[in-house]
Design a protein around this motif. Structure first.
Motif, short mmCIF file in Angstrom:
data_model
loop_
_atom_site.label_atom_id
_atom_site.label_comp_id
_atom_site.label_asym_id
_atom_site.label_seq_id
_atom_site.Cartn_x
_atom_site.Cartn_y
_atom_site.Cartn_z
N ILE B 314 13.22 -49.63 27.86
CA ILE B 314 12.90 -49.89 29.20
C ILE B 314 11.67 -50.57 29.67
O ILE B 314 11.86 -51.13 30.79
N ARG B 315 10.79 -50.54 28.61
CA ARG B 315 9.43 -50.75 29.16
C ARG B 315 9.72 -52.53 29.11
O ARG B 315 8.96 -53.12 30.20
N LYS B 316 10.25 -52.75 28.27
CA LYS B 316 10.46 -54.50 27.97
C LYS B 316 11.60 -55.02 29.53
O LYS B 316 11.53 -56.00 30.45
N SER B 317 12.20 -54.22 29.77
CA SER B 317 13.86 -54.30 30.98
C SER B 317 12.42 -54.44 32.29
O SER B 317 12.66 -54.72 33.35
N LEU B 318 11.75 -53.36 32.31
CA LEU B 318 10.55 -53.77 33.49
C LEU B 318 9.72 -54.91 33.05
O LEU B 318 8.45 -55.03 34.15
N GLY B 319 9.49 -55.15 32.33
CA GLY B 319 9.03 -56.79 32.50
C GLY B 319 7.32 -56.29 31.22
O GLY B 319 6.75 -57.73 31.20
#
Lengths: 339, 404
Positions: B314-319
């Motif tokens: 999730i964190r990676k998908s948020l940048g």
């Protein structure tokens, strides 16, 4: 297509991330995705060409395994295409490294997932702040913007609630607020209503509609016709190819023409594909080969369909089932979901 | 961003309280034992240093070396020589005597007490201060006249006479075969902590102790083996010792290398380095437990990374970039370890203080040791967090998002 040269400096945000560069927000050129499972190579996407302009509200439809999830991953810069180009707001994402893709996701894309994907044990407010944290924005600015966004989705009173204290619909609204945090030009929603009941689904889709009316570009991946009916344009996938691309509000004739032109271009490019791919193709399982074999026929039928008043090449799939689907998706006066 | 990471780390640690505590336990025990051992060592060193300060840091003995084969009569010292040394070195020597001591039975009426007599000059009180509670200290007349007067400590007076104020009382004792009557002219009191009492031999409460004129103990032949002296604290001690040895050797027609000197300073340095080495060695062994604690942290961080794969996605998908995820998990393991370190310090310091209180000595906990322990435990956390954190940071966002 303009490809920006990238000069990478630490801690400095490149201008292409914050500026709106292109009117064509999404441009897919001959996009091919091959999954190499070791034993066999599977073609996930077969030379996709698609353009989505700024401000569009698009549904991407297809059954499980149709390639829509693969496309979703590539559109979301979570994955890179094997061949071809994906220009997001003029940026060629194929050449970027994982950290650069992270920045693109951070600034250019707002994700909304089927399973909400809020960070647990973290308040709604903190969840909304998260993309801004990764964009290195100041604490005060983050807080104010997050509050504003929660207000926008009607959850300002739930700012301090943890995700497990919120209902499904509320969680998805927090997720939408989070997706809007860095004012990304693209909102990408993957089955956003898949885990919601009818009322909540309607609420969420209404929210997307409102965002679209305010100028946001929204792409929704779904397999539900009534969800897709909220959108202005429906792109259908089957076996890794676009089988239809229809506008609801535009003139049907105009659309058909454009579709045909796109597909003609696609066919030319397919014929000129590299040998490597042809070999990979040969190694495909029977199911896929059938799909390929059906291709020329499809096109022939599609040519015939140009004159069809249905607005979409109804005969292409060659099955009643798909024809049925196509009919359902057509905007019609009897459709209860027309906005 | 650092603050955000710390807040995230604390919330993750709080989410699994029991697990976090058990993980910390390794570090707590490690740091706790290192702190206690090093502090016990430091306390011992400070006690010894106090002991030597009490004895007098500038105290020195000089005598003919035990390695000299042809010891002559002239190698012994006489009172005249002692006086000459006093004259020549003047103010450089604050005190000098023949370092004589003997033990004998003291008899008063029907009471017999074994006494340790220390032969001292009248100004010994200047270098070894004691509180005179009754009467007076020995004076110059007592020394020069070889008067059979003594100054004894209160406990001894109590033992022999049944009362503390024994001034004017007399008792019989035999020194060097000469039985005579001695008079108590003063009673003193010396404050010692448990450790000093133990080290000074004052722990045995069944023996009496008293100061008598040293001139009595040089009797009858007036030759003695040692010179005991205290140098002035204002002068260069080692230079003084060189000069003194040279003078003594010359006056006796010998090589300075034939004379042996024992100084409190040398002994103190020796004991101190021995204690330091010992506590470092034991502390080092205790530090191994920190390594074990660190491995515990690595283990639990690996579990945590696996459990939170989806969160990472999730964190990676948020940048979130690789570095962001890396820093997040490193912060978490460093905080986990540092918290363990802080608790360990509290426990270690607590134990040492309790022990010190029980023994009646002041525990020494150096701030440097605490700083070192905290930073070392944080370092352990960072070092053992690197592998799990990089594993988290390298996760593929698609796979991570799909992880159930």
């Amino acid at each position: 297509m303009k490809t920006l040269s990238l000069t990478w400096k630490k801690r400095k945000i490149p201008s292409y991330l914050t500026e709106n560069v292109s009117e064509d927000l999404i441009v897919l050129e001959n996009l091919v995705k091959i999954y190499d499972t070791g034993l066999i190579k599977v073609l996930g996407l077969k030379k996709i060409n698609l353009t989505i302009k700024r401000g569009e509200f698009v549904a991407i439809m297809g059954k499980s395994g149709s390639g829509k999830s693969t496309l979703m991953n590539i559109l979301g810069c979570l994955d890179r295409p094997t061949l071809g180009h994906y220009y997001l707001d003029g940026i060629d994402t194929a050449s970027m490294n994982p950290n650069e893709l992270s920045e693109i996701r951070n600034f250019k894309i707002g994700f909304v997932f089927q399973s909400f994907n809020l960070i647990s044990r973290t308040s709604a407010l903190k969840n909304v702040e998260l993309p801004m944290t990764y964009a290195k924005k100041g604490k005060k600015e983050r807080r104010e913007r997050a509050m504003e966004l929660l207000k926008r989705v009607g959850l300002e009173s739930r700012a301090d609630h943890m995700p497990n204290e919120l209902s499904g619909g509320q969680r998805q609204r927090v997720a939408i607020a989070r997706a809007l945090a860095n004012e990304p030009p693209l909102i990408l929603a993957d089955e956003p209503t898949g885990n919601l009941d009818t009322a909540a689904s309607e609420e969420i889709m209404q929210l997307f509609s409102d965002l679209h009316k305010e100028g946001a570009t929204v792409v929704v991946v779904t397999h539900e016709e009534n969800i897709a009916a909220f959108t202005d344009r429906i792109v259908r996938f089957q076996d890794g190819v676009i089988i239809s691309d229809t506008y609801r509000k535009k003139e049907d004739g105009e659309r058909s023409l454009q579709t045909a032109q796109t597909e003609q271009l696609a066919e030319e490019l397919w014929a000129a594909r590299p040998d490597g791919l042809r070999e990979g193709e040969a190694a495909r399982p029977d199911g896929l080969r059938e799909g390929k074999a059906a291709r020329p026929d499809d096109l022939r039928e599609r040519e015939a369909a140009k004159t069809d008043h249905m607005g979409m090449p109804a005969g292409i799939a060659g099955t009643d089932d798909l024809r049925e689907q196509g009919r359902d998706s057509r905007p019609g006066k009897e459709d209860p979901h027309v906005v | 961003m650092l603050f955000e990471n710390m807040a995230m780390a604390f919330s993750a640690i709080r989410a699994n309280k029991m697990r976090s505590f058990l993980t910390m336990l390794g570090i707590i025990i490690g740091i706790g034992s290192v702190i206690s051992i090093v502090s016990i060592g430091d306390t011992m060193r400070s006690l010894f240093s106090d002991l030597y300060k009490n004895v007098g840091i500038t105290q020195a003995y000089i005598s003919i070396g035990y390695w000299v084969d042809d010891v002559r009569q002239s190698d012994y010292f006489t009172l005249d020589e002692l006086e000459r040394v006093k004259e020549i070195f003047g103010d450089d020597i604050t005190y000098i005597d023949s370092s004589a001591a003997t033990s004998a039975e003291a008899i008063y009426k029907r009471t017999t007490v074994n006494f340790d007599y220390t032969g001292v000059d009248y100004n010994y009180i200047d270098v070894q201060p004691v509180d005179i509670v009754y009467g007076r200290y020995l004076n110059e007349g007592d020394i020069l006249g070889r008067r059979k007067n003594v100054v004894m400590d209160v406990d001894s007076a109590q033992m022999l006479f049944g009362e503390e104020n024994a001034v004017g009382k007399t008792f019989r004792t035999t020194i060097y075969g000469d039985t005579d009557t001695y008079t108590v002219v003063g009673v003193y009191k010396e404050e010692m902590n448990a450790f000093q009492a133990l080290m000074m031999g004052g722990g045995a409460k069944d023996r009496g102790s008293a100061f008598i004129p040293y001139t009595i103990l040089t009797w009858p032949n007036d030759y003695f083996y040692y010179l005991r002296l205290y140098a002035s604290e204002d002068i260069d001690f080692s230079q003084f010792m060189t000069k003194l040895t040279a003078y003594v050797a010359k006056s006796k027609g010998r090589d300075p290398a034939d004379f042996r000197t024992v100084t409190a300073m040398d002994e103190m340095t020796q004991v101190d380095s021995m204690m330091g080495g010992l506590s470092a060695a034991v502390g080092g062994i205790a530090a191994i437990s920190l390594l074990v604690g660190g491995i515990g942290i690595m283990n639990i961080m690996l579990v945590s990374v696996t459990e939170r794969t989806r969160e990472i996605g999730i964190r990676k998908s948020l940048g979130a970039k690789t570095r962001d995820i890396m820093i997040q998990f490193l912060t978490e393991s460093a905080i986990l370890s540092a918290c363990g370190g802080i608790i360990g310090i509290l426990i270690g310091v607590g134990l040492v203080s309790l022990g010190g209180m029980a023994l009646g000595v002041g525990a020494v906990v150096k701030p440097g040791v605490i700083i070192m322990a905290v930073s070392f435990s944080a370092l352990v956390g960072i070092f053992f967090g690197i592998y799990p954190a990089s594993k988290a940071a390298k996760a593929d966002p698609i796979d991570a998002l799909r992880y159930e």
